[in-house]
Design a protein around this motif. Structure first.
Motif, mmCIF file in Angstrom:
data_model
loop_
_atom_site.group_PDB
_atom_site.id
_atom_site.type_symbol
_atom_site.label_atom_id
_atom_site.label_comp_id
_atom_site.label_asym_id
_atom_site.label_seq_id
_atom_site.Cartn_x
_atom_site.Cartn_y
_atom_site.Cartn_z
ATOM 1 N N VAL A 197 1.149 -11.408 -7.348
ATOM 2 C CA VAL A 197 0.935 -9.980 -8.167
ATOM 3 C C VAL A 197 0.743 -8.930 -7.342
ATOM 4 N N LYS A 243 3.336 -5.637 -6.785
ATOM 5 C CA LYS A 243 2.792 -4.506 -7.722
ATOM 6 C C LYS A 243 3.613 -3.330 -7.363
ATOM 7 N N GLN A 300 4.035 -9.987 -13.958
ATOM 8 C CA GLN A 300 2.924 -10.918 -14.463
ATOM 9 C C GLN A 300 3.200 -12.210 -13.926
#
Length: 587
Positions: free
Chosen positions: A119, A123, A131
């Motif tokens: 994640v 990002k 997700q």
């Protein structure tokens, strides 16, 4: 047998219209690979040689189809390998969904083998949506949201699926508080500016006497509208690299590319114009745009974030380029004085003569410009051209005359090495009946293009038209950086970093079942291109070219000339040859 989460994932992607996934297997995605196998070809899995190539291909699929490109990688190292190709998609605003595996949920936080905080890793590159699935009931809305957001935001999204989740029984969201019920489908809304803003833009453009247009990738679908607007305004049209195929080069007032890799007519037009209309472009180099205050500006862009960040625009029109131009044109007054247009057309005509003269200058052994010039007249109708970063991009930008119906692309925002060959492979899967041509330097070819020849060998017989030509500039030099060291830093060539091995590209092609052509004389070029473009299987055309032919910018500044002289005076290893080659190109 009841469906598991991986079966549901494949089914849902298919319902979203996904026909092809580019990827590489690994135990972190075993469940998904099993589901793809059970789907009996509902989604075609294309096995690449490296996950970075899968991401490049997904980006290219989006560029050449307008659809969402999808790539698949295992956990840990596989996921990491995707990043460069995903950043290519992000910076060129392409809709791509990356699906990656992860270790079992119970092991996370336990310093487990191949455990990476995915994640956090994704990002930035997938900032619109990244997700991780934590329960089977989540999978429906993860897929739906990733596909929809990728299209709506024209960006990268990422779904992370732990391998224990992949093999669990698929579940519908329970009808209870906290559940999410999502659905399929997305259609791009009609985006047009307010009438008042269109009126303000028309006032600016009608008042201008010397209008210049700059178009980019956002105008690729607006060719007719761009040309019609230019006719009304008596404008010339310059093109950012990603917009090379937006308007054909056989139109007399199309000045060609802009920037360091651009043309003199584009530079002169921008330096002399009094009005700038920018359509679908985020061209970043301000020194090639009008000086602040010189020109009044109007910009059209679908993305409000990209408005008025390159030049201080007087009017900003947020909307689709084709739709906006169609609404704007009835408000424009056709300019009767065509002296500005006449000057642009004369400059363009003279420039093409200069390009031919430069291409035909002798070199040791082959002038790289001539490689591209000889191809230009032979480009098949509706072909798809890809190019890699490096000196090849200079000649691609300047020497190729794009005609209507062709497609062309490279890595624009990221300008990364490596996408030329995987882009062309993706083009062949998306359009198997069209000729694809990849224009690649030997640096990019050695970086990863060589490996993707194996992918071509694996799949080419599936394409209805087998013609895929990989042209390699074999100049034994990381040429673009060598020239940048000279012209920007004033440093001589650093042989330890710049010299490349002389690799037998054409011979390798023959070894793996493709056709190889190697030439080292300029007189062989015409026949070699004819042979490659008429072949019955993919071809690697290896051209033994001169690294000392300078990729001259459209305008040489005093700073560049001083740096170049400094490099020569410091004892550049190729001083005599680059001076000779430069004299031929300049005079």
């Amino acid at each position: 047998m009841s469906k598991n989460v991986s079966d549901f994932l494949v089914q849902r992607l298919s319902e979203w219209g996904v026909k092809r996934i580019f990827g590489y297997p690994g135990d972190g995605i075993n469940g998904i690979m099993g589901a793809l196998n059970r789907a009996n070809g509902k989604i075609d899995f294309i096995q690449v040689r490296h996950e970075e190539m899968a991401a490049f291909m997904a980006c290219a699929h989006a560029k050449f189809t307008g659809e969402v490109g999808v790539c698949l990688a295992t956990s840990g190292p596989g996921a990491i390998h995707l990043l460069n190709g995903l950043y290519d998609a992000k910076l060129d605003h392409q809709p791509v969904v990356a699906i990656v595996g992860q270790q079992k949920r119970a092991s996370l936080g336990g310093n487990y083998q191949q455990e990476v905080d995915l994640v956090s890793l994704f990002k930035d590159v997938a900032h619109e949506y990244v997700q991780m699935a934590s329960t089977p009931a989540q999978m429906r809305h993860l897929v739906d949201r990733a596909m929809r957001i990728a299209q709506a935001e024209r960006n990268v999204c990422c779904i992370i699926i732990p391998n224990d989740i992949q093999e669990m029984e698929a579940e519908k969201p329970p009808r209870e508080h906290g559940s999410v019920f999502s659905g399929l489908g997305y259609a791009m809304p009609r985006a047009v500016p307010h009438a008042e803003e269109l009126g303000r833009a028309a006032e600016v453009l009608n008042a201008g006497e010397k209008v210049a247009m700059l178009v980019g990738a956002g105008a690729l679908h607006a060719t007719d509208e761009v040309v019609a607007a230019a006719e009304l305004l008596g404008a010339g049209i310059a093109k950012a690299l990603l917009g090379k195929a937006a308007v054909p080069d056989d139109i007399p007032f199309v000045t060609g590319s802009i920037g360091l890799l651009g043309t003199k007519p584009s530079y002169d037009m921008m330096m002399d114009c009094d009005t700038l209309l920018m359509v679908g472009s985020s061209f970043p180099y301000s020194e090639f745009l009008p000086q602040e205050g010189q020109a009044r500006g109007v910009q059209i862009d679908i993305n409000s974030r990209m408005i008025s960040i390159r030049y201080p625009m007087e009017v900003n029109l947020v909307g689709d380029s084709a739709e906006t131009l169609r609404l704007l044109m009835p408000l424009l007054t056709k300019k009767e004085d065509r002296s500005w247009r006449d000057r642009i057309e004369k400059n363009v005509h003279k420039w093409w003569e200069t390009m031919e003269e430069r291409a035909m200058e002798s070199a040791n052994p082959i002038n790289p410009q001539r490689v591209f010039w000889e191809l230009s007249a032979r480009l098949p109708d509706n072909c798809i051209i890809t190019c890699d970063s490096g000196s090849a991009a200079n000649w691609y930008a300047r020497d190729l005359k794009i005609r209507q119906g062709m497609m062309a692309s490279l890595s624009g925002g990221l300008a990364t090495m490596g996408p030329g060959v995987p882009y062309a492979i993706a083009a062949k899967f998306a359009h198997p009946g069209r000729v694809a041509i990849a224009l690649v330097g030997d640096g990019a070819m050695q970086m990863n293009g060589i490996n993707e020849l194996i992918t071509i060998s694996k799949y080419w017989q599936r394409w209805s038209d087998p013609r895929l030509v990989i042209m390699v500039l074999n100049n034994r030099d990381l040429n673009q950086v060598t020239w940048e060291q000279r012209a920007m830093e004033g440093d001589p060539k650093f042989k330890a970093s710049q010299d490349l091995p002389d690799f037998p590209y054409a011979r390798l092609a023959e070894l793996i079942g493709l056709q190889g052509i190697r030439i080292d004389q300029p007189e062989q070029l015409a026949e070699a291109w004819d042979q490659a473009l008429g072949a019955k299987r993919p071809v690697v055309l290896e051209t033994y070219t001169d690294p000392d032919v300078p990729p001259l910018p459209p305008h040489i500044t005093f700073k560049q000339a001083k740096a170049y002289a400094s490099a020569v005076l410091q004892g550049d290893s190729d001083s005599i040859d680059i001076i000779k080659a430069s004299m031929k190109q300049i005079f």
